[in-house]
Design a protein around this motif. Structure first.
Motif: not given
Length: 59
Positions: A44-59
């Motif tokens: 899932a982390a790799m997918r979020l990286i590939s989705l780029g700015p449209k993904a919302r990561c918990k910070r």
């Protein structure tokens, strides 16, 4: 392992933009053993990286 959901729950091509998991992975989460959960989180982390700015990561 704690559920990686961050309550964004918006999907793009079947992938949650909040946690990066597929709908099938979200549904199966509680039935997975710890090793399988770690694998899902890593993928899932790799997918979020590939989705780029449209993904919302918990910070």
């Amino acid at each position: 392992m704690k559920d990686p959901c961050i309550s964004v729950c918006k999907f793009d091509e079947g992938i949650c933009l909040g946690c990066g998991r597929s709908k099938a992975e979200i549904k199966a989460w509680k039935k997975l053993d710890k090793a399988e959960q770690r694998l899902v989180v890593a993928e899932a982390a790799m997918r979020l990286i590939s989705l780029g700015p449209k993904a919302r990561c918990k910070r």
